[in-house]
Scaffold this motif. Sequence first.
Motif, short mmCIF file in Angstrom:
data_model
loop_
_atom_site.label_atom_id
_atom_site.label_comp_id
_atom_site.label_asym_id
_atom_site.label_seq_id
_atom_site.Cartn_x
_atom_site.Cartn_y
_atom_site.Cartn_z
N SER A 1 -4.14 1.45 -3.05
CA SER A 1 -3.67 2.81 -3.32
C SER A 1 -3.72 3.11 -4.81
CB SER A 1 -2.27 3.03 -2.76
OG SER A 1 -1.44 1.90 -2.92
N CYS B 1 -4.34 2.52 6.80
CA CYS B 1 -4.61 1.13 6.41
C CYS B 1 -4.50 0.27 7.67
CB CYS B 1 -3.56 0.73 5.38
SG CYS B 1 -3.48 -1.02 5.04
N CYS C 1 1.16 5.02 -2.30
CA CYS C 1 0.22 5.83 -1.54
C CYS C 1 0.33 7.31 -1.91
CB CYS C 1 0.49 5.65 -0.04
SG CYS C 1 -0.57 6.69 0.98
N CYS D 1 -1.16 3.82 10.57
CA CYS D 1 -1.27 3.24 9.22
C CYS D 1 -0.33 2.04 9.05
CB CYS D 1 -0.94 4.29 8.17
SG CYS D 1 -1.08 3.59 6.52
N GLY E 1 0.14 0.61 6.09
CA GLY E 1 0.48 0.55 4.66
C GLY E 1 1.87 0.02 4.37
N ILE F 1 0.85 -1.19 0.00
CA ILE F 1 0.00 0.00 0.00
C ILE F 1 0.89 1.25 0.00
CG2 ILE F 1 -1.58 1.35 1.47
CD1 ILE F 1 -2.94 -1.11 0.27
N HIS F 2 1.94 1.20 0.81
CA HIS F 2 2.86 2.31 1.02
C HIS F 2 3.58 2.72 -0.29
CE1 HIS F 2 5.51 4.68 3.63
NE2 HIS F 2 6.58 4.05 3.18
#
Length: 379
Positions: free
Chosen positions: A296, A314, A255, A286, A288, A251-252
């Motif tokens: 994302s 997240c 993002c 988060c 993430g 996700i990171h």
Amino acid sequence: MLDYSQIGARLDALEKLPSCNSNNSISKALEQAGFSRRDFMKWAGAMTAFLALPTSFVPMVARAAELADRVPVVWLHMAECTGCSESLLRSDAPTIDSLIFDYISLEYHETVMAAAGWQAEDNLNNAIEKYKGNYVLMVEGGIPTGDQERYLTVGGQAHTGYEITRKACENAMAVLAIGTCSSFGGIQAARPNPSNAKPVHKITSKPIINVPGCPPSEKNIVGNVLQLLLFKELPTLDVYNRPKWAYGLRIHDLCERRGHFDAGEFVQEFGDEGAKKGYCLYKVGCKGPYTFNNCSRERFNSHTSWPIQAGHGCIGCSEPNFWDNMQPFEEPMAGHKFGTTLGLGADNLSDKIGIGVLCLTGVAIAAHAVIASIQKNKD
Ligand code: FSX
Ligand code: SF4
Ligand code: F3S
């Protein structure tokens, strides 16, 4: 992976099978819902990129989508909240994804089918018998096992979820575990797991494609159906059996708040100035950096929004045992002990690299935390 002519032959064979809906076709239904051919081809183009296929696959992806009503699907509900089905079915305006799902030959789905009671049980048994070896099984929910197996029984004959799922797995062409519950156990498997709930891969020897997320996005569900229609084989999977085209990045990595993370600009508490400015949510929990999913990039509800855009971090909902491992949801992980499996969704080789990356992220996060606390003290 199959080549173009093999895929063409496969789609020709699918086309010869009877459609589940003789009154209408997917292309007609799309037209009636106001989607032009151009909209549909644009969608097919986006789906092709989404599945990490070359652009030359666009016409085949479009054709596979139009033939989605040829493969029978059996969808089982075990212990869960039905959020996965809702994710797909409850958009206020029908999307191309949800319309295609409507036209998939759903032989059995407890939430949407008209049948009830004995008739529903008959439908399931008939579908398994009639389409032996040819249906796609989608399972939503964790499965109570062992001494607690009878915590989940379905229908008047009181067969257990365990028995039903095992039988349906045995005769399926492919099995998709839809959602974190069927992929990893989910909320009912959270400590102390009173129903001894297990994911599908723990109760059958069949290969399983895990499509986790609580819930997964409609795109990840429909994408997997298209992948099976085109190739009839498992996609490349990571160590947790998740398709890499959907769960290959964290996700990171993509993002929209990542610039703020890199600049050390964090929300310190919900509702503060940083929150108004859209700063990084790491310090309010988060997950993430430890979570592999494509939220994302793809977002939810036809690309409208996703948790981080809405202002909450997240919570790692597509990772194994996230209910236990990612807690507390609104505090950062740094400083917490965490297990070796956390966030390592890459393949075996990059697992090692993944650990390195995770450590580096940890270092970066620690550095940010130090800088930010110096800053805060100065303030
Ligand atoms: Fe719910 Fe699906 Fe979570 Fe589980 O989701 S959204 S509890 S993953 O099985 O319905
Ligand atoms: Fe985005 Fe969370 Fe990473 Fe911050 S920590 S950049 S909010 S994924
Ligand atoms: Fe779940 Fe995190 Fe996506 S909580 S929905 S994986 S942003």
